[in-house]
Design an enzyme around this catalytic site. Structure first.
Site, PDB file in Angstrom:
ATOM      1  N   GLY A   9       0.759  -1.263  -0.034  1.00  0.00           N
ATOM      2  CA  GLY A   9      -0.014  -0.111   0.092  1.00  0.00           C
ATOM      3  C   GLY A   9       0.873   1.218  -0.124  1.00  0.00           C
ATOM      4  N   ASN A  10       1.975   1.230   0.604  1.00  0.00           N
ATOM      5  CA  ASN A  10       2.817   2.334   0.635  1.00  0.00           C
ATOM      6  C   ASN A  10       3.717   2.738  -0.677  1.00  0.00           C
ATOM      7  OD1 ASN A  10       2.461   2.693   3.545  1.00  0.00           O
ATOM      8  ND2 ASN A  10       4.001   1.189   3.936  1.00  0.00           N
ATOM      9  N   LYS A 127      -4.095  -5.188  15.636  1.00  0.00           N
ATOM     10  CA  LYS A 127      -3.653  -4.327  14.514  1.00  0.00           C
ATOM     11  C   LYS A 127      -4.303  -2.798  14.645  1.00  0.00           C
ATOM     12  CE  LYS A 127      -2.156  -3.801  10.180  1.00  0.00           C
ATOM     13  NZ  LYS A 127      -0.784  -4.113  10.020  1.00  0.00           N
ATOM     14  N   LYS A 214      -2.257  -8.476   3.671  1.00  0.00           N
ATOM     15  CA  LYS A 214      -2.424  -8.399   2.372  1.00  0.00           C
ATOM     16  C   LYS A 214      -1.382  -9.547   1.879  1.00  0.00           C
ATOM     17  CE  LYS A 214       1.325  -6.283  -0.164  1.00  0.00           C
ATOM     18  NZ  LYS A 214       2.040  -6.579   0.750  1.00  0.00           N
ATOM     19  N   LYS A 276       5.445 -11.559   5.371  1.00  0.00           N
ATOM     20  CA  LYS A 276       5.992 -11.803   3.870  1.00  0.00           C
ATOM     21  C   LYS A 276       6.803 -13.334   3.981  1.00  0.00           C
ATOM     22  CE  LYS A 276       6.712  -6.900   3.212  1.00  0.00           C
ATOM     23  NZ  LYS A 276       5.107  -6.544   2.972  1.00  0.00           N
TER      24      LYS A 276
END
Lengths: 313, 313
Positions: A9-10, A127, A214, A276
């Site tokens: 997103g960044n 979160k 994500k 990740k």
């Protein structure tokens, strides 16, 4: 060779920027240029993306207008962010494809991700999302809306809402996405990890107040659409052992088992590199040929095995 | 028999309501129940929808937060509303299909609609959007953002921004939508008339500050996907001659030419019934078999020719 490209997103709205539409379109262009290079080299590409900064802004706007408009729940805000980011990616991809003389249809699919209502994350929401609040505001929000509020920073405005981040079980629309991808569409889907939904007792899907990692969702998607490679693009060129210490060392290749060992040893940052790596391990354990972590600029080299961190079965 | 169902934005978020997510989901359910009845009767269905109330709320939220976050342009806000409404429709359709034992994939496609940069509407913006402002605020907005501001109501807060509503030329993603529809997907697309884009001098698509009439866009979509029937659902059971007068009379059948005569005679309200009639005329003139205007409750009867206003070639 099918590749699922997972953009952070960044990569689209960067910290420290205002977040104007032009800025976001500029970043999208940079990402799309790399994707076009992959397509020119013969890769079949599908795209997914984060939505952290964008959904953060949508939540903040909801809060600012709450005196006159009821704030939307997280599932709806997530859906809005999928429309917004999907549109920017889709339009920019289409434009760059046309310029490159490539006629490939691009489609953005609104995507739900099913999670388990009994996921332990629902018991301990952790979160942080949305704006920062004072202790007093946090108290009100706990009472009025039942939100879980944690102190996440020192100082006056140190409180934020925290929500569960349950493990994604399944991309609800995965069959449609696979069909489209197999037919040659560039599909943009599962934005922000997908809109989190649970199956209720009547067997119906229902949005839940949660967010989905994500990268973990990207793995479910990559596996479901039969991608050969999961390519996770982030801020760093590869994963490291001893990240941020004097003995920081780049990781070039890992087997799934080696990656699991390093993960278990706490080598990777929670909420940054750890999910990740976890997504990569799952991908190669589910039949994927390779999962690669790298930066946008190194994407093509990393696909060719000349950069980034590559995890193989 | 393929039908494009065009739902009004007010069918989902109704005036006088708060606009909470639960309210919107409830209205979506009512619409979906009718769509399921059509599917059970053997119709192949595609869906489009308005977004007026929803994009109005998104714009208002942008304005409330403008001291800290840059407001998003109209194309992005439109894309957000497509994600939001598409999600609600898609989830609800999927749930009702499952309950009905029907296995049909549902997909929401983010959609752009191409307009002509030389459309005369760009010279005389007339469509009011977003919040109401005082005269002083309106003056500031004219200066700071170059907005066209019109007085649209008496009293203190009587000003609104007006934007062009150019004629839709083409649904950019129409080939993808047709492919999906032909393969049996229920496709939700062109929400809010589609995101308005123009082709710039370099041949690239670019969002524009405009809104597109959702019924005129629905016609372009219906024609492009080869629908037999365009079904426009609205607040009234049919079109009328002498609407709101003592001699109000329901219209059952019209040829395209008859409809054009009544339209030219000013029988239909600008911005309400007139664009719907215009869309219907275009549809039957472009090869469509029938265009039908009716209310949600009468939808199935109207498809069978027992209710509503039906325009035929």
């Amino acid at each position: 060779m099918k590749v699922l490209v997972a953009l952070g997103g960044n990569a689209i709205l960067q910290r420290g920027e205002e977040g104007r539409a032009e800025e976001q379109f500029r970043h999208v262009s940079a990402a799309v240029r790399q994707i076009i290079r992959m397509i020119r080299q013969g890769y079949l590409v599908a795209v997914t993306h984060g939505n952290g900064p964008q959904v953060g802004d949508i939540l903040l706007k909801n809060e600012y207008a709450r005196s006159i408009l009821p704030p939307m729940p997280l599932d709806i805000c997530g859906a809005e962010s999928q429309g917004m980011i999907g549109y920017m990616l889709q339009q920019t991809l289409l434009n760059h494809l046309t310029t490159s003389g490539l006629e490939i249809p691009v489609i953005t699919v609104i995507t739900q991700t099913r999670v388990d209502p009994d996921d332990p994350a629902f018991l301990t929401p952790e979160k942080p999302i949305g704006p920062y609040y004072t202790g007093e505001e946090a108290g009100h929000l706990r009472e009025e809306r039942g939100w879980e509020m944690h102190r996440v920073a020192e100082g006056d405005q140190g409180f934020r809402r925290v929500v569960p981040s349950p493990d994604p079980l399944e991309i609800v629309e995965h069959e449609s996405i696979r069909t489209l991808s197999d037919e040659g569409f560039i599909v943009i889907s599962a934005g922000g990890g997908g809109i989190p939904v649970c199956e209720n007792e009547g067997g119906k899907l229902e949005g839940v107040e949660a967010v989905i990692d994500k990268d973990l969702a990207a793995e479910r998607l990559a596996t479901a659409i039969g991608a050969d490679t999961l390519l996770i693009l982030t801020d760093v060129e590869c994963a490291y052992t001893g990240f941020g210490t004097g003995s920081q060392h780049p990781i070039e290749h890992l087997s799934g088992a080696e990656a699991q060992e390093l993960l278990d040893a706490g080598e990777f940052g929670e909420g940054t590199m750890a999910p990740k790596i976890k997504a990569c391990i799952r991908f190669v354990e589910s039949g994927g040929k390779a999962a690669v972590i790298t930066s946008l600029g190194q994407a093509l080299d990393a696909l060719d095995g000349r950069a980034g961190t590559r995890i193989i079965p």
